[in-house]
Motif scaffolding. Structure first.
Motif, PDB file in Angstrom:
ATOM      1  N   GLU A  73      18.865  35.610  38.372  1.00  0.00           N
ATOM      2  CA  GLU A  73      19.511  34.301  38.244  1.00  0.00           C
ATOM      3  C   GLU A  73      21.019  34.475  38.079  1.00  0.00           C
ATOM      4  N   PHE A  74      21.783  33.485  38.504  1.00  0.00           N
ATOM      5  CA  PHE A  74      23.226  33.492  38.283  1.00  0.00           C
ATOM      6  C   PHE A  74      23.521  33.419  36.783  1.00  0.00           C
ATOM      7  N   ALA A  75      22.738  32.624  36.104  1.00  0.00           N
ATOM      8  CA  ALA A  75      22.857  32.422  34.657  1.00  0.00           C
ATOM      9  C   ALA A  75      21.447  32.160  34.135  1.00  0.00           C
ATOM     10  N   THR A  76      21.287  32.262  32.834  1.00  0.00           N
ATOM     11  CA  THR A  76      19.976  31.993  32.239  1.00  0.00           C
ATOM     12  C   THR A  76      20.065  30.667  31.490  1.00  0.00           C
ATOM     13  N   PRO A  77      19.640  29.592  32.128  1.00  0.00           N
ATOM     14  CA  PRO A  77      19.731  28.294  31.463  1.00  0.00           C
ATOM     15  C   PRO A  77      18.760  28.212  30.288  1.00  0.00           C
ATOM     16  N   PRO A  78      19.126  27.440  29.277  1.00  0.00           N
ATOM     17  CA  PRO A  78      18.169  27.230  28.191  1.00  0.00           C
ATOM     18  C   PRO A  78      16.953  26.446  28.704  1.00  0.00           C
ATOM     19  N   MET A  79      15.839  26.603  28.022  1.00  0.00           N
ATOM     20  CA  MET A  79      14.598  25.964  28.464  1.00  0.00           C
ATOM     21  C   MET A  79      14.748  24.441  28.650  1.00  0.00           C
ATOM     22  N   PRO A 131      16.609   7.020  51.708  1.00  0.00           N
ATOM     23  CA  PRO A 131      16.057   7.397  50.407  1.00  0.00           C
ATOM     24  C   PRO A 131      15.108   8.595  50.455  1.00  0.00           C
ATOM     25  N   VAL A 132      14.436   8.832  51.578  1.00  0.00           N
ATOM     26  CA  VAL A 132      13.583  10.016  51.669  1.00  0.00           C
ATOM     27  C   VAL A 132      14.457  11.265  51.553  1.00  0.00           C
ATOM     28  N   PHE A 133      15.566  11.279  52.274  1.00  0.00           N
ATOM     29  CA  PHE A 133      16.464  12.427  52.209  1.00  0.00           C
ATOM     30  C   PHE A 133      17.098  12.563  50.826  1.00  0.00           C
ATOM     31  N   VAL A 134      17.460  11.453  50.205  1.00  0.00           N
ATOM     32  CA  VAL A 134      18.023  11.506  48.852  1.00  0.00           C
ATOM     33  C   VAL A 134      17.014  12.154  47.904  1.00  0.00           C
ATOM     34  N   GLY A 135      15.757  11.741  48.008  1.00  0.00           N
ATOM     35  CA  GLY A 135      14.723  12.321  47.167  1.00  0.00           C
ATOM     36  C   GLY A 135      14.518  13.802  47.437  1.00  0.00           C
ATOM     37  N   GLN A 136      14.552  14.203  48.697  1.00  0.00           N
ATOM     38  CA  GLN A 136      14.374  15.611  49.033  1.00  0.00           C
ATOM     39  C   GLN A 136      15.527  16.463  48.505  1.00  0.00           C
ATOM     40  N   VAL A 137      16.742  15.969  48.594  1.00  0.00           N
ATOM     41  CA  VAL A 137      17.881  16.707  48.040  1.00  0.00           C
ATOM     42  C   VAL A 137      17.732  16.827  46.522  1.00  0.00           C
ATOM     43  N   ALA A 138      17.316  15.761  45.853  1.00  0.00           N
ATOM     44  CA  ALA A 138      17.104  15.818  44.403  1.00  0.00           C
ATOM     45  C   ALA A 138      15.999  16.813  44.050  1.00  0.00           C
ATOM     46  N   LEU A 139      14.952  16.876  44.856  1.00  0.00           N
ATOM     47  CA  LEU A 139      13.867  17.833  44.648  1.00  0.00           C
ATOM     48  C   LEU A 139      14.409  19.258  44.621  1.00  0.00           C
ATOM     49  N   PHE A 140      15.184  19.619  45.623  1.00  0.00           N
ATOM     50  CA  PHE A 140      15.709  20.988  45.704  1.00  0.00           C
ATOM     51  C   PHE A 140      16.822  21.238  44.691  1.00  0.00           C
ATOM     52  N   ALA A 141      17.629  20.225  44.394  1.00  0.00           N
ATOM     53  CA  ALA A 141      18.656  20.380  43.354  1.00  0.00           C
ATOM     54  C   ALA A 141      17.989  20.646  42.005  1.00  0.00           C
ATOM     55  N   GLY A 142      16.897  19.953  41.742  1.00  0.00           N
ATOM     56  CA  GLY A 142      16.172  20.180  40.493  1.00  0.00           C
ATOM     57  C   GLY A 142      15.635  21.589  40.390  1.00  0.00           C
ATOM     58  N   PHE A 143      15.094  22.112  41.490  1.00  0.00           N
ATOM     59  CA  PHE A 143      14.617  23.496  41.480  1.00  0.00           C
ATOM     60  C   PHE A 143      15.764  24.476  41.235  1.00  0.00           C
ATOM     61  N   ILE A 150      20.229  32.887  44.002  1.00  0.00           N
ATOM     62  CA  ILE A 150      20.695  32.802  45.388  1.00  0.00           C
ATOM     63  C   ILE A 150      19.633  32.209  46.322  1.00  0.00           C
ATOM     64  N   VAL A 151      18.358  32.460  46.028  1.00  0.00           N
ATOM     65  CA  VAL A 151      17.304  31.910  46.884  1.00  0.00           C
ATOM     66  C   VAL A 151      17.241  30.396  46.726  1.00  0.00           C
ATOM     67  N   GLN A 152      17.227  29.911  45.490  1.00  0.00           N
ATOM     68  CA  GLN A 152      17.193  28.453  45.265  1.00  0.00           C
ATOM     69  C   GLN A 152      18.453  27.796  45.816  1.00  0.00           C
ATOM     70  N   PHE A 153      19.593  28.478  45.681  1.00  0.00           N
ATOM     71  CA  PHE A 153      20.837  27.955  46.243  1.00  0.00           C
ATOM     72  C   PHE A 153      20.729  27.843  47.763  1.00  0.00           C
ATOM     73  N   ALA A 154      20.195  28.876  48.403  1.00  0.00           N
ATOM     74  CA  ALA A 154      20.053  28.861  49.866  1.00  0.00           C
ATOM     75  C   ALA A 154      19.085  27.767  50.313  1.00  0.00           C
ATOM     76  N   LEU A 155      17.984  27.582  49.587  1.00  0.00           N
ATOM     77  CA  LEU A 155      17.021  26.534  49.948  1.00  0.00           C
ATOM     78  C   LEU A 155      17.644  25.147  49.806  1.00  0.00           C
ATOM     79  N   ALA A 156      18.344  24.917  48.696  1.00  0.00           N
ATOM     80  CA  ALA A 156      18.994  23.613  48.486  1.00  0.00           C
ATOM     81  C   ALA A 156      20.075  23.373  49.535  1.00  0.00           C
ATOM     82  N   THR A 157      20.838  24.407  49.831  1.00  0.00           N
ATOM     83  CA  THR A 157      21.889  24.280  50.847  1.00  0.00           C
ATOM     84  C   THR A 157      21.287  23.974  52.216  1.00  0.00           C
ATOM     85  N   ALA A 158      20.184  24.635  52.550  1.00  0.00           N
ATOM     86  CA  ALA A 158      19.525  24.386  53.835  1.00  0.00           C
ATOM     87  C   ALA A 158      19.103  22.925  53.956  1.00  0.00           C
ATOM     88  N   VAL A 159      18.556  22.357  52.878  1.00  0.00           N
ATOM     89  CA  VAL A 159      18.150  20.947  52.912  1.00  0.00           C
ATOM     90  C   VAL A 159      19.358  20.036  53.059  1.00  0.00           C
TER      91      VAL A 159
END
Length: 193
Positions: A73-79, A131-143, A150-159
């Protein structure tokens, strides 16, 4: 996202199952195919990015859940922040599914001239033209918030890139096919929120 990896994978699996079930229902109710990717070369890149992101969005948390963490991870977020990210992903998935359901027979995956449904301007489409796209971006941003690597960043960026490219194509097709009603709708409702 170690302890949240399995819930993330389950969330993505449920989202994809709902997405496909609603797509099949729309195709049945409309009496025509609604999967239009592949009919227009311009949509090749967005289609590929969507496929890679959603496949990765399911496979990557499964790998993490079974102890395979290929990157740090880039950083270790608190739970609490990780949980907030997962709740953002859940909210995004629910919003996207609600919007897709609301489209009914106007639902399409991809956009080709002569195959547009009617303008949908009620429900979540009063808040956003996409709104479907807005929801999908929020889905990946949340992940990404739940596990910033870097993997989650790449997936969110791809979306985000896929959505940006696809919206430009769809807006031109909708304006061509639907004319004044679509232009009036676009004048009343923002592209995103």
């Amino acid at each position: 996202m170690p302890s949240l990896a399995l819930p993330a994978a389950i969330l993505m699996g449920i989202y994809l199952a709902a997405f496909l079930a609603l797509t099949a229902r729309s195709a049945r109710d409309a009496g025509q195919p609604v999967w239009l990717f592949g009919r227009d070369r311009r949509q090749g890149l967005p289609a590929l990015l969507f496929r890679l992101a959603f496949a990765g969005g399911l496979i990557y948390p499964l790998l993490l859940a079974f102890g395979f963490a290929p990157v740090a991870e880039f950083a270790t977020p608190p739970m609490p922040l990780r949980v907030a990210g997962l709740f953002l992903a859940l909210a995004g998935a629910l919003f996207a599914i609600h919007a897709q359901h609301h489209m009914g027979v106007s639902w399409r995956i991809g956009s080709v001239e002569g195959h547009s449904g009617a303008v949908v301007d009620t429900g979540p489409f009063r808040l956003s033209r996409n709104p479907v796209f807005v929801g999908q971006v929020a889905l990946f941003a949340g992940f990404f918030i739940a596990r910033p690597d870097i993997v989650q960043f790449a997936l969110a960026t791809a979306v985000i890139v896929a959505v940006s490219l696809q919206v430009r194509i769809e807006e031109k097709v909708l304006e061509h096919d639907l004319g004044a009603p679509y232009r009036a709708y676009a004048g009343r409702v923002r592209r995103w929120l």
